[in-house]
Write a protein that holds these residues in place. Structure first.
Motif, PDB file in Angstrom:
ATOM      1  N   GLU A 153       7.403 -12.545 -31.258  1.00 15.13           N
ATOM      2  CA  GLU A 153       8.668 -11.830 -31.416  1.00 15.13           C
ATOM      3  C   GLU A 153       9.503 -11.816 -30.139  1.00 15.13           C
ATOM      4  OE1 GLU A 153       9.824 -10.726 -34.231  1.00 15.13           O
ATOM      5  OE2 GLU A 153       8.043 -11.329 -35.351  1.00 15.13           O
ATOM      6  N   GLU A 154       8.843 -11.701 -28.980  1.00 15.47           N
ATOM      7  CA  GLU A 154       9.578 -11.624 -27.725  1.00 15.47           C
ATOM      8  C   GLU A 154       8.690 -12.058 -26.575  1.00 15.47           C
ATOM      9  OE1 GLU A 154      10.638  -7.878 -26.058  1.00 15.47           O
ATOM     10  OE2 GLU A 154       8.882  -6.860 -26.846  1.00 15.47           O
ATOM     11  N   THR A 155       9.344 -12.317 -25.456  1.00 15.51           N
ATOM     12  CA  THR A 155       8.655 -12.605 -24.197  1.00 15.51           C
ATOM     13  C   THR A 155       8.817 -11.390 -23.296  1.00 15.51           C
ATOM     14  OG1 THR A 155       9.080 -14.974 -24.408  1.00 15.51           O
ATOM     15  CG2 THR A 155       8.532 -14.142 -22.224  1.00 15.51           C
ATOM     16  N   PHE A 156       7.697 -10.892 -22.750  1.00 11.93           N
ATOM     17  CA  PHE A 156       7.751  -9.665 -21.959  1.00 11.93           C
ATOM     18  C   PHE A 156       6.746  -9.748 -20.820  1.00 11.93           C
ATOM     19  CE2 PHE A 156       4.715  -9.228 -25.363  1.00 11.93           C
ATOM     20  CZ  PHE A 156       3.618  -8.604 -24.787  1.00 11.93           C
ATOM     21  N   LEU A 157       6.788  -8.742 -19.928  1.00 10.86           N
ATOM     22  CA  LEU A 157       5.828  -8.638 -18.829  1.00 10.86           C
ATOM     23  C   LEU A 157       4.739  -7.669 -19.259  1.00 10.86           C
ATOM     24  CD1 LEU A 157       8.114  -8.480 -15.660  1.00 10.86           C
ATOM     25  CD2 LEU A 157       6.879 -10.439 -16.587  1.00 10.86           C
ATOM     26  N   ASP A 158       3.520  -8.167 -19.347  1.00 10.40           N
ATOM     27  CA  ASP A 158       2.387  -7.352 -19.758  1.00 10.40           C
ATOM     28  C   ASP A 158       1.684  -6.801 -18.516  1.00 10.40           C
ATOM     29  OD1 ASP A 158       0.571  -6.161 -21.443  1.00 10.40           O
ATOM     30  OD2 ASP A 158      -0.743  -7.910 -21.540  1.00 10.40           O
ATOM     31  N   GLY A 159       1.038  -5.636 -18.684  1.00  9.83           N
ATOM     32  CA  GLY A 159       0.318  -5.028 -17.565  1.00  9.83           C
ATOM     33  C   GLY A 159       1.213  -4.814 -16.360  1.00  9.83           C
ATOM     34  N   ALA A 160       2.448  -4.383 -16.602  1.00  9.24           N
ATOM     35  CA  ALA A 160       3.442  -4.304 -15.535  1.00  9.24           C
ATOM     36  C   ALA A 160       3.443  -2.930 -14.871  1.00  9.24           C
ATOM     37  CB  ALA A 160       4.830  -4.616 -16.089  1.00  9.24           C
ATOM     38  N   TYR A 161       3.985  -2.891 -13.673  1.00 10.25           N
ATOM     39  CA  TYR A 161       4.250  -1.640 -12.971  1.00 10.25           C
ATOM     40  C   TYR A 161       5.492  -1.824 -12.117  1.00 10.25           C
ATOM     41  CZ  TYR A 161       2.230  -3.548  -8.632  1.00 10.25           C
ATOM     42  OH  TYR A 161       1.969  -4.294  -7.519  1.00 10.25           O
ATOM     43  N   PHE A 162       6.093  -0.736 -11.713  1.00 10.99           N
ATOM     44  CA  PHE A 162       7.368  -0.823 -11.018  1.00 10.99           C
ATOM     45  C   PHE A 162       7.419   0.180  -9.880  1.00 10.99           C
ATOM     46  CE2 PHE A 162       7.951   2.393 -14.269  1.00 10.99           C
ATOM     47  CZ  PHE A 162       8.638   3.394 -13.607  1.00 10.99           C
ATOM     48  N   GLU A 163       8.347  -0.076  -8.965  1.00 12.35           N
ATOM     49  CA  GLU A 163       8.668   0.845  -7.877  1.00 12.35           C
ATOM     50  C   GLU A 163      10.178   0.946  -7.781  1.00 12.35           C
ATOM     51  OE1 GLU A 163       6.936  -0.421  -4.234  1.00 12.35           O
ATOM     52  OE2 GLU A 163       4.867   0.013  -4.846  1.00 12.35           O
ATOM     53  N   VAL A 164      10.675   2.148  -7.581  1.00  7.23           N
ATOM     54  CA  VAL A 164      12.108   2.368  -7.434  1.00  7.23           C
ATOM     55  C   VAL A 164      12.528   1.961  -6.027  1.00  7.23           C
ATOM     56  CG1 VAL A 164      13.975   4.050  -7.599  1.00  7.23           C
ATOM     57  CG2 VAL A 164      11.986   4.262  -9.088  1.00  7.23           C
ATOM     58  N   VAL A 165      13.609   1.204  -5.940  1.00  6.03           N
ATOM     59  CA  VAL A 165      14.147   0.784  -4.641  1.00  6.03           C
ATOM     60  C   VAL A 165      15.161   1.835  -4.214  1.00  6.03           C
ATOM     61  CG1 VAL A 165      15.369  -1.002  -3.376  1.00  6.03           C
ATOM     62  CG2 VAL A 165      13.806  -1.624  -5.219  1.00  6.03           C
ATOM     63  N   HIS A 166      14.812   2.591  -3.188  1.00  7.68           N
ATOM     64  CA  HIS A 166      15.692   3.638  -2.686  1.00  7.68           C
ATOM     65  C   HIS A 166      16.511   3.118  -1.521  1.00  7.68           C
ATOM     66  CE1 HIS A 166      13.920   6.889  -5.071  1.00  7.68           C
ATOM     67  NE2 HIS A 166      12.743   6.335  -4.818  1.00  7.68           N
ATOM     68  N   ALA A 167      17.727   3.597  -1.428  1.00  6.93           N
ATOM     69  CA  ALA A 167      18.549   3.283  -0.254  1.00  6.93           C
ATOM     70  C   ALA A 167      17.944   3.944   0.974  1.00  6.93           C
ATOM     71  CB  ALA A 167      19.982   3.784  -0.464  1.00  6.93           C
ATOM     72  N   PRO A 168      18.086   3.336   2.151  1.00  8.88           N
ATOM     73  CA  PRO A 168      17.521   3.926   3.369  1.00  8.88           C
ATOM     74  C   PRO A 168      18.015   5.360   3.569  1.00  8.88           C
ATOM     75  CG  PRO A 168      18.350   1.724   3.800  1.00  8.88           C
ATOM     76  CD  PRO A 168      18.789   2.076   2.407  1.00  8.88           C
ATOM     77  N   GLY A 169      17.075   6.274   3.794  1.00  3.70           N
ATOM     78  CA  GLY A 169      17.429   7.653   4.060  1.00  3.70           C
ATOM     79  C   GLY A 169      17.731   8.463   2.831  1.00  3.70           C
ATOM     80  N   SER A 170      17.640   7.835   1.597  1.00  3.41           N
ATOM     81  CA  SER A 170      17.970   8.586   0.395  1.00  3.41           C
ATOM     82  C   SER A 170      16.841   9.499  -0.031  1.00  3.41           C
ATOM     83  CB  SER A 170      18.302   7.618  -0.742  1.00  3.41           C
ATOM     84  OG  SER A 170      17.193   6.797  -1.039  1.00  3.41           O
ATOM     85  N   GLU A 171      15.628   9.229   0.433  1.00  2.95           N
ATOM     86  CA  GLU A 171      14.505  10.091   0.114  1.00  2.95           C
ATOM     87  C   GLU A 171      14.293  11.052   1.282  1.00  2.95           C
ATOM     88  OE1 GLU A 171      11.211   8.075  -2.408  1.00  2.95           O
ATOM     89  OE2 GLU A 171      11.768   6.698  -0.857  1.00  2.95           O
ATOM     90  N   THR A 172      14.466  12.314   1.000  1.00  4.52           N
ATOM     91  CA  THR A 172      14.315  13.315   2.051  1.00  4.52           C
ATOM     92  C   THR A 172      12.848  13.531   2.339  1.00  4.52           C
ATOM     93  OG1 THR A 172      16.297  14.380   1.250  1.00  4.52           O
ATOM     94  CG2 THR A 172      14.909  15.657   2.705  1.00  4.52           C
ATOM     95  N   ALA A 173      12.508  13.547   3.600  1.00  2.39           N
ATOM     96  CA  ALA A 173      11.127  13.777   3.995  1.00  2.39           C
ATOM     97  C   ALA A 173      10.734  15.202   3.706  1.00  2.39           C
ATOM     98  CB  ALA A 173      10.955  13.470   5.480  1.00  2.39           C
ATOM     99  N   GLN A 174       9.426  15.420   3.620  1.00  2.00           N
ATOM    100  CA  GLN A 174       8.937  16.770   3.418  1.00  2.00           C
ATOM    101  C   GLN A 174       9.303  17.630   4.629  1.00  2.00           C
ATOM    102  OE1 GLN A 174       7.507  18.056   0.812  1.00  2.00           O
ATOM    103  NE2 GLN A 174       7.311  16.206  -0.401  1.00  2.00           N
ATOM    104  N   ALA A 175       9.738  18.849   4.333  1.00  3.80           N
ATOM    105  CA  ALA A 175      10.153  19.734   5.417  1.00  3.80           C
ATOM    106  C   ALA A 175       8.947  20.193   6.218  1.00  3.80           C
ATOM    107  CB  ALA A 175      10.863  20.947   4.826  1.00  3.80           C
ATOM    108  N   PRO A 176       9.019  20.113   7.528  1.00  3.83           N
ATOM    109  CA  PRO A 176       7.925  20.631   8.327  1.00  3.83           C
ATOM    110  C   PRO A 176       7.883  22.149   8.256  1.00  3.83           C
ATOM    111  CG  PRO A 176       9.753  19.989   9.723  1.00  3.83           C
ATOM    112  CD  PRO A 176      10.123  19.590   8.355  1.00  3.83           C
ATOM    113  N   ALA A 177       6.732  22.706   8.521  1.00  2.29           N
ATOM    114  CA  ALA A 177       6.591  24.166   8.506  1.00  2.29           C
ATOM    115  C   ALA A 177       7.344  24.747   9.690  1.00  2.29           C
ATOM    116  CB  ALA A 177       5.121  24.554   8.576  1.00  2.29           C
ATOM    117  N   VAL A 178       8.348  25.549   9.414  1.00  2.00           N
ATOM    118  CA  VAL A 178       9.144  26.166  10.480  1.00  2.00           C
ATOM    119  C   VAL A 178       9.225  27.653  10.213  1.00  2.00           C
ATOM    120  CG1 VAL A 178      10.528  24.131  10.944  1.00  2.00           C
ATOM    121  CG2 VAL A 178      11.290  25.726   9.209  1.00  2.00           C
TER     122      VAL A 178
END
Length: 994
Positions: A296-321
């Protein structure tokens, strides 16, 4: 009699009561197995139960409680208990059961600390069995993320992926420590099956302690190069499909735990995934998987993915202050937003302490986003998992530290304290041009636009809105399990929200998103029609043209017949005026030949407009438009056949590969174009076609335009096997075969020439060896004749002469004969010495080439009875021994040929300077010979070889009946020999030493 009846009645009552007690005792369930055998659903008969076991997995936030009684496990909703047990505690659970998943009156009592039971060992591929049981498995960690508030590990083994959720609390700060490691996990098998297929494979692990590293990471996953989707589908199938491939593209559609539709500029492909990572449409992702070609179709089996984030778009965990105190601090305390925004990235990265007061314009507890605005500026705040998100309009005091952020500086929260409700700021009305420089980032603003799309993604409403200046997005949280307001599509709205900047890979502003607290901030200016299909239809050719009665930016309606379904969300529709491509999320629900009404928003393509965000309804079956016969030149000349059914003839330029979705490279006249297969249902195999075949191709024309939207090239989209017809097979002797044959002949010729070159090289080597051996033997024989035979003959001649004198004194008559014998022996000695000098010129070693040639001329005159003379003019000071030896033998061969074959009477040997070198010439007055017939003679060949060995050039001129001239132009020393002056100086030094 009455007394007996009374006793009998009492006995029966007692027996009935006893039976009731026994039945009641039997109905009490005490094992998990009995509960599970009740089956799912709510039964009519309630049954009491009291079971004991060990808590193997508990997470109140995810409502998970799994109990194990030593034999099997069972799930209970953690929200049903007021007591919060810990994993590993032994508890008693009691209540009333209506089924294996329906309970009432639940109670839980902690009995003490228990022991975690032994887990059943399973391969990842065996997780279709033992659902809900305590199991153990292993694999390699491919990815780690925490978008759902819990650590999610994607574990892979033998082409099977499994999603492992680590429960028990917020994710650890370093989830990447497991990447690339091979781990053993113990947990509850929460996998689901679709038939015999795992969809998805999933395990709930009670905590990080149950994730054991078996083998550390060996440098992460192998680096698989990115390939385009188009080249992947067109690549010839082979063993490479057993290895993972890597594509990069944008998300078109996403079903968490099931599939991901990803597109790039060359095509679209679906990937089967088990991940439930929260991503949005149009997010960029990296996808790995195994290409699977199905019917019926051609697909990717057993696949996995990762989101490509822009540099600095993911905020680091806040340190304990700590909350900054009122007294002096070692760092500057920032108390208003404008001070934070004035920081550079390096300064903001120092985590300077912050204490702010302002109004919360937006807060999202799920995604831990918050925006706060004070008197003159606004800033983004990253909430900790344990922070409670205050509602919009709350006046708060915030303590935290600075962070550089993705676009502008932001705040990592340490504590948020609510101070009371207040009014939201008055939003300025802006458009995309006002937001282009980013100075209103995080501000509470108001914008207007037409709603084009509404999606529900991870419990959030995501809107796509269009204005006269471009497109922007709007996001509203808190819409899990709530209906999507599709009535807003095609409505013109005014919306208030906190503005955020979308970034590209270089941290540059590439889009705008408004974070809106609720639908209350969305006000409809011009609503959409209650019946969206009630608008008047327009012809396809009129879309994108000027119409004073049509409102810009709103949906249009076209009516036509579906002529082609395109891989991914789309199809092509055609009416009497033309054809058009429709982008629709439900494009797969159409069929070729359907008569449809289509609503969509016009968009500008690279050549012609198309409709996006399309919706449709099927009116009924329709007749396919007639195929227009045309040529490639007419298509590009007029450009009127875009998205229409056409037919043309063309030559196939290359063999068609056996690939998942092959494409044909065709040529018609001077124009080269491609034909792409777009199967409309089950996959069909293209017949084996060879390069040079003449084909008739029928399909939908897709024209690609240039910067000025003029036709540059086109391709045909072929929907079925009838769209390709073989008209003429290529001739057996094709240009490719001719080229192959020519290439083969060239290789053979090159090989033959190489073989000849090797033979010649071997002949030269053998000739050199023979000459060396000949020279050595001649020298030895010459020495033997000169020092051996001649000496013995001289002794005999001396003895004979003495005998003749003695006989003469005695008056013997034979004394005269003895003298004659002595004279003959002396002649033999002279002749033998001449031969010895001819074999190896002793004078050459002792006195050089000039003396050797003089002696050769003298000996030749005596031996051959001819007039041979040697003359020289300005001879070289010194000639190398090797060069002199070869020159001597050249002269000897020439003189011998003149005497023996030319019968010459006069021979002249001459040495003189010429052209910076020296010319050695041998002339004779003999009969001559033909150089062409004698060219293969051994003597001449050896003379030429000797000349070549010393870097000299040899020329032989002769004709039958004419004189012969042999000329040899040479240099007296080789290139690597020392200068003559140096040689003379060395000899003089040696003489002085002696």
């Amino acid at each position: 009699m009455n007394l007996r009846l009374v006793f009998l009645h009492c006995g029966m009552v007692w027996l009935a009561l006893l039976c009731c007690d026994l039945s009641g005792a039997a109905a009490l369930i005490t094992t998990l197995g009995e509960l599970k055998r009740l089956g799912p659903g709510k039964g009519d008969v309630p049954l009491d139960f009291r079971v004991q076991g060990v808590v193997v997995c508990y997470d109140a936030g995810w409502h998970q409680l799994y109990l194990h009684d030593g034999r099997e496990s069972l799930y209970f909703n953690a929200d049903a208990f007021s007591v919060k047990p810990r994993t590993g505690q032994r508890v008693e659970v009691s209540g009333t059961a209506y089924g294996s998943d329906s309970f009432a009156n639940l109670k839980l009592a902690v009995l003490g600390q228990g022991e975690i039971p032994q887990a059943k060992k399973l391969e990842l591929s065996e997780l279709a069995s033992d659902h809900g049981e305590w199991i153990e498995t292993s694999g390699q960690v491919l990815s780690a993320e925490s978008s759902r508030g819990r650590l999610a590990l994607l574990v892979h083994d033998k082409r099977q992926n499994c999603l492992v959720y680590v429960l028990g609390g917020p994710p650890p700060e370093d989830p990447g420590r497991w990447l690339g490691c091979r781990v053993r996990v113990r947990g509850i098998n929460a996998s689901k099956t679709h038939g015999t297929r795992l969809e998805p494979a999933m395990i709930f692990v009670p905590g990080p302690a149950e994730v054991e590293v078996l083998q550390p990471s060996q440098g992460g996953a192998p680096q698989i190069p990115v390939v385009s989707i188009g080249s992947l589908l067109n690549r010839e199938l082979g063993p490479w499909t057993n290895h993972a491939v890597h594509v990069n593209g944008l998300v078109s559609a996403y079903e968490p735990g099931r599939s991901l539709l990803v597109r790039d500029p060359t095509g679209v492909i679906r990937a089967q995934v088990v991940q439930m990572t929260e991503i949005r449409t149009d997010d960029r992702v990296q996808v790995w998987g195994f290409l699977e070609v199905g019917q019926e179709e051609t697909f990717l089996d057993g696949a996995y993915f990762e989101v490509v984030h822009a540099p600095g778009s993911e905020t680091a965990q806040a340190p304990a202050v700590a909350i900054p105190a009122a007294g002096p601090t070692p760092q500057r305390l920032l108390t208003n937003v404008s001070e934070i925004l004035a920081l550079g990235r390096d300064e903001a990265a120092q985590h300077l302490p912050v204490r702010l007061r302002g109004v919360v314009t937006f807060a999202d507890p799920d995604w831990r986003n918050m925006f706060i605005q004070d008197h003159g500026a606004a800033v983004y705040v990253y909430l900790r998992p344990e922070d409670n998100a205050p509602p919009s309009g709350e006046w708060v005091e915030l303590a935290g530290v600075t962070s550089p952020g993705g676009f502008a500086p932001e705040v990592l929260s340490s504590q948020v304290q609510a101070l009371g409700m207040t009014n939201l700021p008055v939003p300025p009305r802006v458009d995309l041009e006002d937001l282009a420089n980013g100075h209103l980032d995080a501000h509470w603003v108001e914008m207007e636009g037409v709603v084009r799309r509404v999606d529900q993604q991870a419990g959030h409403l995501v809107f796509s809105l269009m204005t006269s200046k471009g497109r922007f997005k709007m996001m509203i949280p808190g819409f899990e399990n709530r209906p999507v307001p599709i009535n807003l599509i095609d409505a013109e709205v005014r919306v208030c929200g906190a503005c955020t900047s979308e970034l590209n890979s270089q941290r540059q502003l590439s889009g705008i998103t408004l974070h809106v607290p609720s639908l209350n901030q969305v006000r409809v200016i011009d609503p959409a029609l209650a019946d969206p299909f009630g608008i008047e239809a327009t012809s396809i050719a009129s879309v994108g043209t000027f119409d004073p009665h049509r409102f810009g930016g709103r949906r249009v309606k076209v009516v036509g017949v579906v002529t082609l379904k395109i891989a991914g969300p789309g199809f092509v529709v055609q009416d009497r005026s033309g054809g058009m491509r429709i982008l629709s999320a439900k494009g797969d629900e159409t069929r070729v030949g359907d008569q449809v009404e289509v609503l969509g928003f016009p968009a500008i393509g690279d050549f012609s407009p198309f409709l996006e965000e399309g919706i449709f309804r099927v009116i009924g079956p329709g007749a396919l438009p007639e195929v227009k016969k045309t040529t490639a030149e007419e298509i590009l000349l007029h450009g009127t056949n875009d998205s229409q059914r056409v037919e043309l003839q063309a030559r196939l330029l290359q063999n068609v590969p056996r690939s998942a979705n092959p494409q044909l490279v065709l040529q018609e006249g001077p124009i080269i174009f491609t034909a792409h297969l777009e199967p409309q249902g089950s996959r069909w195999n293209l017949p084996a076609l060879r390069s040079g075949s003449l084909l008739r191709v029928r399909g939908v024309c897709s024209i690609q335009g240039g910067e000025r939207h003029e036709p540059e090239t086109f391709r045909l989209l072929v929907g079925d096997s009838e769209g390709i017809e073989l008209l003429e097979a290529p001739p057996w002797w094709t240009s490719r075969q001719a080229f192959t044959a020519a290439a083969g002949m060239s290789v053979a010729i090159i090989a033959a020439l190489g073989w000849v070159w090797l033979l010649r090289r071997q002949v030269r080597a053998q000739t050199k060896m023979i000459l060396e051996i000949s020279n050595r033997e001649q020298r030895r024989i010459g020495h033997d004749l000169h020092d051996g035979v001649c000496q013995q003959l001289a002794g005999i001649a001396f003895m004979t002469s003495a005998l003749a004198e003695e006989l003469d004194e005695q008056g013997v008559a034979h004394s005269t004969q003895a003298e004659r014998i002595s004279s003959m022996i002396n002649e033999v000695i002279d002749h033998t010495r001449g031969i010895a000098r001819g074999l190896f010129p002793i004078w050459l070693e002792e006195n050089g080439l000039i003396s050797a040639l003089e002696e050769l001329a003298t000996n030749a005159s005596e031996i051959f009875k001819l007039n041979c003379r040697f003359t020289t003019q300005s001879p070289p000071d010194e000639i190398e021994n090797t060069i002199a030896l070869h020159l001597y033998y050249i002269v000897l061969e020439a003189v011998a040929n003149a005497a023996k074959h030319g019968h010459a009477q006069n021979v002249e040997i001459r040495l003189e300077p010429a052209r910076g070198k020296y010319l050695l010439t041998i002339r004779d007055d003999g009969a001559g010979f033909s150089t062409s017939s004698a060219g293969s003679g051994m003597g001449l060949r050896i003379m030429h070889y000797r000349a070549g060995a010393i870097g000299a050039s040899l020329e032989v001129k002769s004709q039958p009946g004419q004189r012969t001239r042999v000329s040899c132009l040479f240099s007296p020393k080789s290139a690597d020999s020392p200068p003559v002056a140096a040689v003379k100086a060395g000899r003089e030094d040696a003489a002085r030493l002696e």
